[in-house]
Structure formats: structure tokens, C-alpha cells
Design an enzyme around this catalytic site. Structure first.
Site, PDB file in Angstrom:
ATOM      1  N   GLY A  59       0.862  -1.177   0.000  1.00 19.54           N
ATOM      2  CA  GLY A  59       0.000   0.000   0.000  1.00 19.54           C
ATOM      3  C   GLY A  59       0.891   1.216   0.000  1.00 19.54           C
ATOM      4  O   GLY A  59       1.539   1.504   0.996  1.00 19.54           O
ATOM      5  N   HIS A  60       0.986   1.876  -1.131  1.00 18.35           N
ATOM      6  CA  HIS A  60       1.844   3.052  -1.225  1.00 18.35           C
ATOM      7  C   HIS A  60       0.993   4.320  -1.181  1.00 18.35           C
ATOM      8  O   HIS A  60       0.149   4.539  -2.033  1.00 18.35           O
ATOM      9  CB  HIS A  60       2.701   2.999  -2.490  1.00 18.35           C
ATOM     10  CG  HIS A  60       3.761   1.935  -2.416  1.00 18.35           C
ATOM     11  ND1 HIS A  60       4.445   1.465  -3.505  1.00 18.35           N
ATOM     12  CD2 HIS A  60       4.250   1.253  -1.351  1.00 18.35           C
ATOM     13  CE1 HIS A  60       5.319   0.544  -3.111  1.00 18.35           C
ATOM     14  NE2 HIS A  60       5.204   0.400  -1.811  1.00 18.35           N
ATOM     15  N   GLN A  93       7.173  -3.672  -0.012  1.00 21.18           N
ATOM     16  CA  GLN A  93       7.599  -4.275   1.268  1.00 21.18           C
ATOM     17  C   GLN A  93       9.032  -3.835   1.593  1.00 21.18           C
ATOM     18  O   GLN A  93       9.456  -2.798   1.126  1.00 21.18           O
ATOM     19  CB  GLN A  93       7.462  -5.802   1.237  1.00 21.18           C
ATOM     20  CG  GLN A  93       6.025  -6.312   1.197  1.00 21.18           C
ATOM     21  CD  GLN A  93       5.455  -6.418  -0.198  1.00 21.18           C
ATOM     22  OE1 GLN A  93       6.117  -6.895  -1.092  1.00 21.18           O
ATOM     23  NE2 GLN A  93       4.220  -6.003  -0.386  1.00 21.18           N
TER      24      GLN A  93
HETATM   25  P1  IMP Z   1       1.812 -11.308   2.884  1.00 14.28           P
HETATM   26  O1  IMP Z   1       2.747 -10.576   1.988  1.00 14.28           O
HETATM   27  O2  IMP Z   1       0.393 -10.818   2.827  1.00 14.28           O
HETATM   28  O3  IMP Z   1       1.925 -12.797   2.711  1.00 14.28           O
HETATM   29  O4  IMP Z   1       2.267 -11.032   4.414  1.00 14.28           O
HETATM   30  C1  IMP Z   1       3.497 -11.528   4.931  1.00 14.28           C
HETATM   31  C2  IMP Z   1       4.099 -10.537   5.907  1.00 14.28           C
HETATM   32  O5  IMP Z   1       4.531  -9.381   5.195  1.00 14.28           O
HETATM   33  C3  IMP Z   1       3.144 -10.009   6.982  1.00 14.28           C
HETATM   34  O6  IMP Z   1       3.883  -9.776   8.155  1.00 14.28           O
HETATM   35  C4  IMP Z   1       2.648  -8.706   6.414  1.00 14.28           C
HETATM   36  O7  IMP Z   1       2.211  -7.819   7.423  1.00 14.28           O
HETATM   37  C5  IMP Z   1       3.916  -8.226   5.738  1.00 14.28           C
HETATM   38  N1  IMP Z   1       3.648  -7.317   4.612  1.00 14.28           N
HETATM   39  C6  IMP Z   1       3.199  -7.633   3.387  1.00 14.28           C
HETATM   40  N2  IMP Z   1       3.091  -6.543   2.615  1.00 14.28           N
HETATM   41  C7  IMP Z   1       3.499  -5.518   3.350  1.00 14.28           C
HETATM   42  C8  IMP Z   1       3.659  -4.119   3.092  1.00 14.28           C
HETATM   43  O8  IMP Z   1       3.406  -3.611   1.998  1.00 14.28           O
HETATM   44  N3  IMP Z   1       4.121  -3.369   4.126  1.00 14.28           N
HETATM   45  C9  IMP Z   1       4.460  -3.914   5.323  1.00 14.28           C
HETATM   46  N4  IMP Z   1       4.330  -5.205   5.611  1.00 14.28           N
HETATM   47  C10 IMP Z   1       3.858  -6.004   4.636  1.00 14.28           C
END
Ligand code: IMP
Length: 422
Positions: free
Chosen positions: A40-41, A223
Site C-alpha cells: 500500500g503506497h 515491502q
Molecule cells: P503477505 O505478503 O500478505 O503474505 O504477508 C506476509 C508478511 O509481510 C506479513 O507480516 C505482512 O504484514 C507483511 N507485509 C506484506 N506486505 C506488506 C507491506 O506492503 N508493508 C508492510 N508489511 C507487509
């Protein structure tokens, strides 16, 4: 501007959206190379707030071309709603957005499996965004995924989808969940396929042609380093390569065509989801949440907050080859008397200056802090380095030095203008 890779140097949510937006000014093309709508940017243009999940933030700058590369996993329904949302806000999309034919598609069974596996893990859950990211990348690696090129081919899509729904329904039922209706999913995704058709193409050829003609390309990471599937705090990671190498594999642009790597970090540390965060601290968490800050852009979850971790950031500089640092959210520290920075870990009777790979060892690490005096004035209106309070300048210089990279940008608020370029 040369070809630039932008990465998050911490656990994601470093404020990359804003820095990408600033760097986009000097770029011709902006490319997303990994992740999906788990990202989410957030970008503010004037008073308007935009949260982009799949579409590169470059879309908010007139005339820039945006590419969703092969390394991204695409939820077609999510992408369409983002396209329509931007169109409603008057953003011109047609002719500016290109989506890779070889990007993998996130389907409803990926989301269901994501949710069910989290339930099954109980207290060991990862805390995923439940967007189906892990299962979609899992299918890609298992060679059972569907790609955009398959979605664009009605006959092939029907055959593949039928097969995949059959298998995944068995898994879902075994996990105690309901199976999916092929008919419903097929109808919805066929309609989405038709709406997305104008955007889908061979983006590798497109990028190389643009590069040959002298275009500047910005590769926007999603991420952060410690969520990287290889270099992060496994298993508490996402399922893609969030580090700089992912920009190459996720776009088809080779390493020797990349000119610099910019790492984005907050002036402190945050994380959403489970997993180790050595510098996590109630004082700074309460203060930031009390200021209405640090709630996730995708899920709205309150982020865990801690002091700046120089060990982790230095490690990130190494893994990503970070040349320049952009420090964001400096204004988040404006109220503090004293600011702590972690310069080493005490771990199993040893002092470490690197991040241990063993997750249990990392979880047991205790930060060794040094203290910096705060500045106790608002930095939000500073527009030049000299306008920053002396203690803020000292703090920034020290953290950049500890992170072993050159400080090039400081952000003191969400707006474009609240940016100091050094
Ligand atoms: P997933 O990518 O939904 O599988 O989540 C795996 C982990 O990455 C979790 O701890 C999420 O909260 C974290 N995560 C995924 N996308 C983001 C991001 O854009 N910002 C911060 N954390 C993220």
C-alpha cells in the site's frame, strides 16, 4: 536520471510511496517488480490522498509510463478497481499502464488458502495481509500458476481454471472451508480479463526498447528487506524478493543495466504482522499511535514501532547494495527529549553487529542502545538541510553513517513539498 532501484531498508512501510513519487519526477518509466496488492503506497498530491496497491505510484505524475512487471502477482479484480478508482479521480490511464503477460494471477482460492493457513498456524501465524500472496507465489514455484497471458486466452483459461479449482477445492474442504464455484469465479475473471486486455503486453521487450532509446527507469520496490523471502526474518516474511535483485528478475532488466540503488528507511523502525523486531518499544509505539501515525495503508492494522536499528539497516545496505539513503518520517521524532539507536545486539552471551539468520536467536537479541539528544521543535516546515535543527542534522548524519550509505533525501511530512534533497 539513471536507472534506479528503490528498496525498503527495513520491514516495509518505510514511506517508499512518497519517495518514489519524488524520484518519479526525473524518471520516464516506473516499474513494479514484485509483491501484489499486499503493498500500500500512500501518496499525497495537494490535499488528495491516494493509496496504490498494484499500480506504480508514478501514475500520479502526468505523462509517466507505468509498468507492472513479470515478478508481480496480480489480483485482476483489485487491479481493475484501482484503475477505475484512478479514472474517477481524473487520472489518465490509457496508454500509460502496461501489465506483463508473464505476471502470475492471484485467484480467489489463493486468498482462501492464505486465510485458512493462517487459522491453522494459530499463535504461530505470520500475520499476512490475506491477499493470497503466499499461495500465488507458491503456485508459481510449483508451476501450477496461471499467468496474465493465460487469463487473456479464454479457452486456455477455462481449462486451467477448472483444473485448479478442482484441486484447490479439495484442499480447502480438507481444511474445513467451503469450496469455490467454478462458474462464479470463471464469469468474474473472464469479465476482468476483457477489461484488462488493453494493458497486457510483453513488458520485457518494452523496457529494453525504452532503455535503448535512453529512457530513465525507476524500479519501485514493495515491502522491505526483512520481509524478503531469502534475506528476511523467515518464515515471518512475504513470498517475493523485496531486495534489489528482485528488481532485475521481476522486470527482465539485467543487473548491469542498473545504475544506483536508493534505500528508504524511517527515522525509527516499524513492522506489521508477526516476527522479531528487536528494537520494539512501548514508549515510541504509544507516542506515534497517539499522534495518529503508523496504521497500515492496506489493512489499517496498527504497526509495531521501535527505535532505529542500525544493525538491521547496515545489513540491508549490504544485501541491496544501497548507494543512497532516503530517511522518512523524521517529523515523527520531533517531540522526543532523547532518541535511542540500536548499534549492536546482545545475543546468546555474544555481541553481534549483524543480523543472525536463526529466527529464535534473532528473537532473543537484545538491542544495545546509544542515545541522541532530541530537537523538540517541528521539522515539518523545513525545506533545506540548513533549516533542520542542529540535533536533527546530527541524528541524520549519525544514522546514515551507521547504515553505511550516503544520505540523499530527508522527508519531514507526507506532502511532496515536505522533502529535502541533499
Ligand atoms: P503477505 O505478503 O500478505 O503474505 O504477508 C506476509 C508478511 O509481510 C506479513 O507480516 C505482512 O504484514 C507483511 N507485509 C506484506 N506486505 C506488506 C507491506 O506492503 N508493508 C508492510 N508489511 C507487509
Amino acid at each position: 536520471m539513471p536507472n534506479t532501484i528503490l528498496v525498503g531498508a527495513q520491514w516495509g512501510d518505510e514511506g517508499k510511496g512518497k519517495i518514489i513519487d519524488v524520484l518519479t519526477e526525473g524518471a520516464d518509466i516506473v516499474v513494479r517488480t514484485q509483491g501484489g496488492n499486499n503493498a500500500g503506497h500512500t501518496v499525497y498530491v495537494g490535499k488528495k490522498k491516494y493509496v496504490l496497491h498494484l499500480i506504480p505510484s508514478g501514475m500520479l505524475r502526468k505523462g509517466k509510463i507505468c509498468v507492472i512487471g513479470n515478478g508481480v502477482v496480480i489480483d485482476p479484480i483489485g487491479l481493475l478497481s484501482e484503475i477505475n478508482g484512478l479514472k474517477d479521480l481524473g487520472v489518465k490511464i490509457n496508454g500509460r499502464l502496461m501489465v506483463s503477460e508473464t505476471a502470475h494471477v492471484v485467484l480467489p482460492y489463493h486468498r482462501e488458502l492464505d486465510a485458512q493457513r493462517e487459522i491453522l498456524k494459530g499463535k504461530n501465524k505470520i500475520g499476512t495481509t490475506k491477499r493470497g500472496i503466499g499461495p500465488a507465489y507458491g503456485d508459481k514455484a510449483a508451476r501450477t500458476g496461471l499467468r496474465m497471458v493465460d487469463l487473456m486466452n479464454p479457452e486456455r483459461f477455462e481449462v486451467l481454471l477448472r483444473m485448479r479449482i478442482k484441486e484447490n477445492n479439495e484442499i480447502l474442504r480438507a481444511l474445513g472451508a467451503k469450496g469455490l464455484s467454478f462458474k462464479k469465479v470463471h464469469e468474474t475473471y473472464r469479465a476482468a480479463a476483457d477489461a484488462l486486455r488493453p494493458y497486457v503486453e510483453n513488458t520485457v521487450v518494452l523496457l529494453h526498447e525504452a532503455h535503448r532509446l535512453g529512457a530513465s527507469i525507476l524500479f519501485e520496490g514493495a515491502q522491505g528487506t526483512y520481509l524478503d523471502i531469502d534475506h528476511g526474518t523467515y518464515p515471518f516474511v512475504t513470498s517475493s524478493n523485496t531486495t534489489s535483485g528482485g528488481a532485475c528478475t521481476g522486470s527482465g532488466m539485467p543487473p548491469n543495466r542498473m545504475d544506483r540503488v536508493v534505500g528508504v528507511m524511517k527515522a525509527y523502525t516499524t513492522r506489521v504482522g508477526e516476527g522479531p523486531l528487536p528494537t520494539e518499544d512501548a514508549q515510541i509505539s504509544d507516542m506515534l499511535h497517539g499522534m495518529g501515525r503508523e496504521f497500515g495503508a492496506t489493512t489499517g492494522r496498527a504497526r509495531r514501532c521501535g527505535w532505529f536499528d542500525a544493525v538491521a539497516t547496515r545489513n540491508a545496505t549490504m544485501v541491496n547494495g544501497i548507494d543512497e539513503l532516503a530517511v522518512t518520517n523524521l517529523d515523527g521524532l520531533d517531540q522526543l527529549d532523547k532518541i535511542k539507536v540500536c548499534g549492536g545486539y546482545r545475543c546468546g552471551g555474544k555481541v553481534l553487529d549483524y543480523v543472525p539468520n536463526d529466527i529464535e536467536a534473532f528473537s532473543s537479541c537484545e538491542p544495545i542502545y546509544m542515545e541522541f539528544p532530541g530537537w523538540r521543535v517541528s521539522t515539518e516546515k523545513a525545506r533545506t538541510w540548513k533549516q533542520l535543527p542542529l540535533n536533527a542534522r546530527k541524528y541524520l548524519k549519525a544514522v546514515a553513517e551507521m547504515a553505511c550509505a550516503e544520505l540523499s533525501i530527508v522527508s519531514v511530512g507526507p506532502a511532496r513539498e515536505q522533502t529535502i534533497q541533499l
